[in-house]
Design a protein around this motif. Sequence first.
Motif, mmCIF file in Angstrom:
data_model
loop_
_atom_site.group_PDB
_atom_site.id
_atom_site.type_symbol
_atom_site.label_atom_id
_atom_site.label_comp_id
_atom_site.label_asym_id
_atom_site.label_seq_id
_atom_site.Cartn_x
_atom_site.Cartn_y
_atom_site.Cartn_z
ATOM 1 N N UNK A 101 0.806 -1.215 0.000
ATOM 2 C CA UNK A 101 0.000 0.000 0.000
ATOM 3 C C UNK A 101 0.842 1.270 0.000
ATOM 4 N N UNK A 102 2.060 1.191 0.466
ATOM 5 C CA UNK A 102 2.871 2.406 0.600
ATOM 6 C C UNK A 102 3.984 2.532 -0.434
ATOM 7 N N UNK A 103 4.151 1.548 -1.295
ATOM 8 C CA UNK A 103 5.223 1.587 -2.277
ATOM 9 C C UNK A 103 4.856 2.522 -3.435
ATOM 10 N N UNK A 104 5.715 3.494 -3.686
ATOM 11 C CA UNK A 104 5.514 4.445 -4.778
ATOM 12 C C UNK A 104 6.843 4.682 -5.494
ATOM 13 N N UNK A 105 6.737 5.157 -6.724
ATOM 14 C CA UNK A 105 7.906 5.497 -7.539
ATOM 15 C C UNK A 105 7.715 6.920 -8.042
ATOM 16 N N UNK A 106 8.713 7.766 -7.803
ATOM 17 C CA UNK A 106 8.670 9.140 -8.301
ATOM 18 C C UNK A 106 10.010 9.482 -8.932
ATOM 19 N N UNK A 107 10.028 10.487 -9.774
ATOM 20 C CA UNK A 107 11.265 10.982 -10.363
ATOM 21 C C UNK A 107 11.671 12.257 -9.623
ATOM 22 N N UNK A 108 12.958 12.379 -9.312
ATOM 23 C CA UNK A 108 13.503 13.551 -8.638
ATOM 24 C C UNK A 108 14.780 13.972 -9.364
ATOM 25 N N UNK A 109 15.218 15.185 -9.090
ATOM 26 C CA UNK A 109 16.521 15.652 -9.570
ATOM 27 C C UNK A 109 17.463 15.733 -8.378
ATOM 28 N N UNK A 110 18.676 15.286 -8.590
ATOM 29 C CA UNK A 110 19.691 15.377 -7.540
ATOM 30 C C UNK A 110 20.180 16.820 -7.468
ATOM 31 N N UNK A 111 20.944 17.168 -6.436
ATOM 32 C CA UNK A 111 21.486 18.530 -6.352
ATOM 33 C C UNK A 111 22.304 18.935 -7.586
ATOM 34 N N UNK A 112 22.929 17.966 -8.247
ATOM 35 C CA UNK A 112 23.720 18.254 -9.442
ATOM 36 C C UNK A 112 22.928 18.044 -10.737
ATOM 37 N N UNK A 113 21.606 17.844 -10.619
ATOM 38 C CA UNK A 113 20.747 17.758 -11.795
ATOM 39 C C UNK A 113 20.589 16.389 -12.417
ATOM 40 N N UNK A 114 21.061 15.345 -11.747
ATOM 41 C CA UNK A 114 20.901 13.998 -12.286
ATOM 42 C C UNK A 114 19.461 13.527 -12.084
ATOM 43 N N UNK A 115 18.977 12.712 -12.994
ATOM 44 C CA UNK A 115 17.632 12.132 -12.902
ATOM 45 C C UNK A 115 17.679 10.929 -11.974
ATOM 46 N N UNK A 116 16.887 10.991 -10.906
ATOM 47 C CA UNK A 116 16.891 9.941 -9.900
ATOM 48 C C UNK A 116 15.504 9.299 -9.816
ATOM 49 N N UNK A 117 15.448 7.982 -9.955
ATOM 50 C CA UNK A 117 14.223 7.227 -9.725
ATOM 51 C C UNK A 117 14.182 6.915 -8.233
ATOM 52 N N UNK A 118 13.195 7.473 -7.552
ATOM 53 C CA UNK A 118 13.057 7.268 -6.106
ATOM 54 C C UNK A 118 11.943 6.258 -5.873
ATOM 55 N N UNK A 119 12.268 5.206 -5.136
ATOM 56 C CA UNK A 119 11.280 4.194 -4.762
ATOM 57 C C UNK A 119 11.146 4.250 -3.251
#
Length: 93
Positions: free
Chosen positions: A73-91
């Motif tokens: 129920x709590x598992x989600x996937x979002x996209x974020x940018x790191x401080x240096x602008x890298x694309x990070x898949x956050x789970x």
Amino acid sequence: MEREYAIGSGRMDLCLRYGRVTLGMELKVWRDGASDPLPEGLVQLDGYLAGLGLDSGWLVLFDRRSGQPPIAERTVHIEQRSPQGRCIAVVRA
């Protein structure tokens, strides 16, 4: 698979290599009484990805705080940018 444990620092890095594909990952655990590990994880992963020469990676956050709903129920996937602008898949799980 390469693992880098930083004992006592609350971090674990993984580097998965399959042929010409390289994936960099940071695993974090959110425990009772601690703050959300997302900001720190993004900074740590940024440095790790820089060392690997990668523009993207994965940050996996395991929420081990008491009183959480079941993992399905709590598992989600979002996209974020790191401080240096890298694309990070956050789970978050």
